[in-house]
Design a protein around this motif. Sequence first.
Motif, PDB file in Angstrom:
ATOM      1  N   PHE A  76      38.909  31.710  26.907  1.00 14.89           N
ATOM      2  CA  PHE A  76      38.766  31.395  25.491  1.00 14.89           C
ATOM      3  C   PHE A  76      37.302  31.459  25.033  1.00 14.89           C
ATOM      4  CE2 PHE A  76      38.512  28.539  21.853  1.00 14.89           C
ATOM      5  CZ  PHE A  76      39.650  28.863  21.121  1.00 14.89           C
ATOM      6  N   VAL A  86      35.126  33.390  21.981  1.00 19.25           N
ATOM      7  CA  VAL A  86      34.321  32.720  20.962  1.00 19.25           C
ATOM      8  C   VAL A  86      32.929  33.335  20.906  1.00 19.25           C
ATOM      9  CG1 VAL A  86      33.180  30.557  20.377  1.00 19.25           C
ATOM     10  CG2 VAL A  86      35.576  30.539  21.100  1.00 19.25           C
ATOM     11  N   ALA A 126      42.332  34.674  21.469  1.00 19.49           N
ATOM     12  CA  ALA A 126      42.467  33.376  20.824  1.00 19.49           C
ATOM     13  C   ALA A 126      41.091  32.842  20.417  1.00 19.49           C
ATOM     14  CB  ALA A 126      43.147  32.390  21.768  1.00 19.49           C
ATOM     15  N   GLY A 127      40.123  33.027  21.291  1.00 23.11           N
ATOM     16  CA  GLY A 127      38.754  32.601  20.973  1.00 23.11           C
ATOM     17  C   GLY A 127      38.240  33.331  19.747  1.00 23.11           C
ATOM     18  N   LEU A 146      40.012  34.650  17.362  1.00 23.49           N
ATOM     19  CA  LEU A 146      40.755  34.163  16.195  1.00 23.49           C
ATOM     20  C   LEU A 146      40.182  32.846  15.691  1.00 23.49           C
ATOM     21  CD1 LEU A 146      44.521  34.778  17.100  1.00 23.49           C
ATOM     22  CD2 LEU A 146      43.213  35.835  15.256  1.00 23.49           C
ATOM     23  N   SER A 147      39.834  31.982  16.603  1.00 19.78           N
ATOM     24  CA  SER A 147      39.355  30.671  16.172  1.00 19.78           C
ATOM     25  C   SER A 147      38.034  30.792  15.421  1.00 19.78           C
ATOM     26  CB  SER A 147      39.234  29.726  17.372  1.00 19.78           C
ATOM     27  OG  SER A 147      38.026  29.939  18.055  1.00 19.78           O
ATOM     28  N   VAL A 148      37.172  31.691  15.897  1.00 16.19           N
ATOM     29  CA  VAL A 148      35.898  31.897  15.204  1.00 16.19           C
ATOM     30  C   VAL A 148      36.147  32.500  13.822  1.00 16.19           C
ATOM     31  CG1 VAL A 148      33.756  33.220  15.200  1.00 16.19           C
ATOM     32  CG2 VAL A 148      34.557  32.146  17.308  1.00 16.19           C
ATOM     33  N   HIS A 150      38.646  32.229  12.003  1.00 16.45           N
ATOM     34  CA  HIS A 150      39.199  31.185  11.157  1.00 16.45           C
ATOM     35  C   HIS A 150      38.110  30.254  10.669  1.00 16.45           C
ATOM     36  CE1 HIS A 150      41.382  27.362  10.351  1.00 16.45           C
ATOM     37  NE2 HIS A 150      42.201  28.212   9.765  1.00 16.45           N
ATOM     38  N   ASP A 151      37.239  29.840  11.552  1.00 17.44           N
ATOM     39  CA  ASP A 151      36.140  28.949  11.178  1.00 17.44           C
ATOM     40  C   ASP A 151      35.233  29.596  10.145  1.00 17.44           C
ATOM     41  OD1 ASP A 151      37.086  27.064  12.873  1.00 17.44           O
ATOM     42  OD2 ASP A 151      35.568  27.331  14.418  1.00 17.44           O
ATOM     43  N   TRP A 197      50.269  32.919  18.737  1.00 21.15           N
ATOM     44  CA  TRP A 197      49.619  33.614  17.635  1.00 21.15           C
ATOM     45  C   TRP A 197      50.460  34.793  17.207  1.00 21.15           C
ATOM     46  CZ3 TRP A 197      46.911  33.048  22.383  1.00 21.15           C
ATOM     47  CH2 TRP A 197      46.156  31.873  22.450  1.00 21.15           C
TER      48      TRP A 197
END
Lengths: 338, 338
Positions: free
Chosen positions: B226, B230, B255-256, B258-260, B262-263, B287
Motif C-alpha cells: 500500500f 501512496v 489502493a495506495g 487511489l487513497s492519495v 481521493h485525498d 474497489w
Amino acid sequence: MSERSNIKDVSALAGVSIKTVSRVLNGHRYVSTDTKERVEKAMQELGFRPSVAARILAGTKSGQIALIYDNHSPYYMNQIQMGCWEACQQNGSRLLAQPVDVADPLVGEQVRGLVTETHVDGIVLSSPVTDCVPVLKALEGMDIPFVRISPGTNHAMTSSVFMDDAQAADDMTSYLIARGHRHIGFVKGHSNHMASEERLFGYRRALDRAGLPFEPALIAPGEFDFDSGVAAAQRFLKGKRRPTAIFASNDDMAAGVLSVAHDMGLGVPDDLSVVGFDDTMVARMVWPQLTTIRQPTRELAHAATQLLLEGAQATHRRLPHDLIERASVARINPDLLS
Amino acid sequence: MSERSNIKDVSALAGVSIKTVSRVLNGHRYVSTDTKERVEKAMQELGFRPSVAARILAGTKSGQIALIYDNHSPYYMNQIQMGCWEACQQNGSRLLAQPVDVADPLVGEQVRGLVTETHVDGIVLSSPVTDCVPVLKALEGMDIPFVRISPGTNHAMTSSVFMDDAQAADDMTSYLIARGHRHIGFVKGHSNHMASEERLFGYRRALDRAGLPFEPALIAPGEFDFDSGVAAAQRFLKGKRRPTAIFASNDDMAAGVLSVAHDMGLGVPDDLSVVGFDDTMVARMVWPQLTTIRQPTRELAHAATQLLLEGAQATHRRLPHDLIERASVARINPDLLS
DNA sequence: CTGTTAGCGCATTCAA
DNA sequence: TTGAATGCGCTAACAG
C-alpha cells in the motif's frame, strides 16, 4: 541422504529393541533417560520419521483430524483453518481440510468415506456443515467424536463452541444508546439461523435496560445477504421517522444499508450510524467506517479443535466477542438525535 | 452399521480371493466383468472403503499430495486451494493442505517430515514457498515430484505453472492507450519478484508499439504494498505534468494510489484512471471502480495439480489472464488528455 | 525398565 | 483370468 529409515534401523543403531524405540516415539514413561537419549540421537542421525500409515495400521489413533467445511467466505475460512491448524500444531496432530458440498445428496457418504479411509480420530465441523443432517447422521452412526463451530441449531448431545450472540448484540445496542441514539433500526438475520433470534433478543434486552421502548416498526426482516440490507434501509430511510442508527445482523446486510445511505446522500456516520456483526470477516477491510462485533472466529476454531483433541464429551464452550469501534462512528450529527 | 469392513470380508462375501478384490479396487484389467460386478456389489453392501494407511504401507503410491503454502491473502489462498482440490477430486486423490512459515529456519525439516511421515506422492508449492530455498532443497534431496505455482524465480529443472505477466501488462497498457491516455504512470513491483520486470516490460512494449515515448519519470519503484502506491502517487500527482492514468503493478499499490487521489480531491476515474493487477484477489471486492488484470489463480492451481498428478517432468505451462474492465474506467475527463 | 511375538489391511511378488 | 504366500513399519499385548 534420502533413504527412508525405519524403526528397525533406529533400534539397530541405538542398540535397543524396536519396542524401546516405539516407546520413546510415543513419549512413554518407563524409559531410562540414558537409553532415551541414545535412541533420540539415533533418530536424529538417520533423519528418522515414523510413518503415519504404519502407526495407523498398528495402533488405535491416527494422529489426524479432519476439518470439514463448505465455502463460507474466504476470510472466514482462513480464520477457521488457522485456528484449527494452530491447535493441531500444539498437539502434534495433522489436519486434513476437507471441503464438501452440503447440498450434494451424497455428502453423508463422502464424509463416511473420508473417515474410514483416512482413519481420522475426530472431526471439526464448520458452518454450514454444522447443520447438515446427512453429515451429522453419518458421524453419529460411526461413533467418531466431533465438535461443531458456531452451530445454527442445538444438538444437545454434541460438543460445540460458539460466541454469545445475545450479549454481543446487547453490547452493540448499548454502545449506540450511550452515544445518544434513541431510534435504532435493526435488520434481522435469516430465521434458519439460531444467531438471528439471539441477536434480536440482545437488541431488545439493551433497549429494555435503557428504558427505551421496543418499536416493531424498527425491525426489518433479512436473510444475511446484501439485498436484505438494501431493502431494510429503503424501508427505514424513506419513512419520516428515520432511525439515527441501523444495526444490521451481519456485515453483508450492513453493506447493503451503507449503499442505500450513500445513494440517498446520507453521510455515514455523520447522518447515520451503521453497525453490524462481522460474520464474513470482510467488513473491516471493505468498509472501515463500520463499527462491528468481531466474531472470534480463529479462537473458536482453536477451542473447538482443542476440545476434540482433549476428548471432552458433549462440552459446550462460549467464547467472548470483541466490539471493534471505529473512531468515525462516534461523530453523530446532533441535529438528528431526537 | 459402523463396523469397519476389510478386503477379506469383501472377498468372502463375493466368493473370490483377496487379490481379486484388490484388482477391482485398483481398476486392474484382466477381471471378468462378472466377478467384477459381484465384487462391487459386495463392497457396496458392506460399505467397504479401502484403508489408505494399508495401501500406503503395502503399495508404492499413497494417492495423496500436499499443498504447501504460507499466508498469502485469504482470497488468493482460497482460490489456490479450490483449484488444487478440484484437480484432486477428478483424480481421486486426497489433498493435504499444509501451511508453513517460510521464515522459520526449520521449514526444510518440516517439509521433509511431512513427506516422509505422510508418504505423499507429490507436492504443489504456492507463493511464497515457491521460492523458499530450504524447502526447494529438501524436496530436491528427497526425489519427490513437485510443481510450483507462479514462482518468482526460475529454477529451470522444476515444473511450474504461471501466467504471462508481460502480455497482461501489455494488454492493460494498450487498453489505456486505446482510451486516449498518453501519459501513463507505472508503479513497479518488488524487484525480488520475477513478475515485476515482466510487467514493466509489457508496459514498455505496448508504448513502443503505439509509438509513444518511454518516459523514465513516469516509472516509480514499489514493493507491492500500500505505502509504495501512496509514495508513487504523491510523486506522480504533485508534479506538474500529471499522468492521466496510473498503472500499479498490483492491487495493494493501486489502493495506495487511489487513497492519495481521493485525498487530493481527484475523482476516479473522471480525473484519473487507476488500473492494476489483482494479485491478492481483493481488488474487485474493495474497489469496484478499479479495472484489473485478473490472475487466473484457481486455474493455475488446477493446472499445477494436474501436472503433478500426471507425472509430467519439468514442464512449464503458461495460462491466459483476464482483463476485467469496469465501466467506470472508460469515463475519462477529456480535458485531461493531452 | 526392556524385549518377543503377532498382526493391522492391503499390494505384490510368484504360480496356477 | 485367478489364488496363495510374504511383508510394508509400526503398536499392542504379553512376557521378562
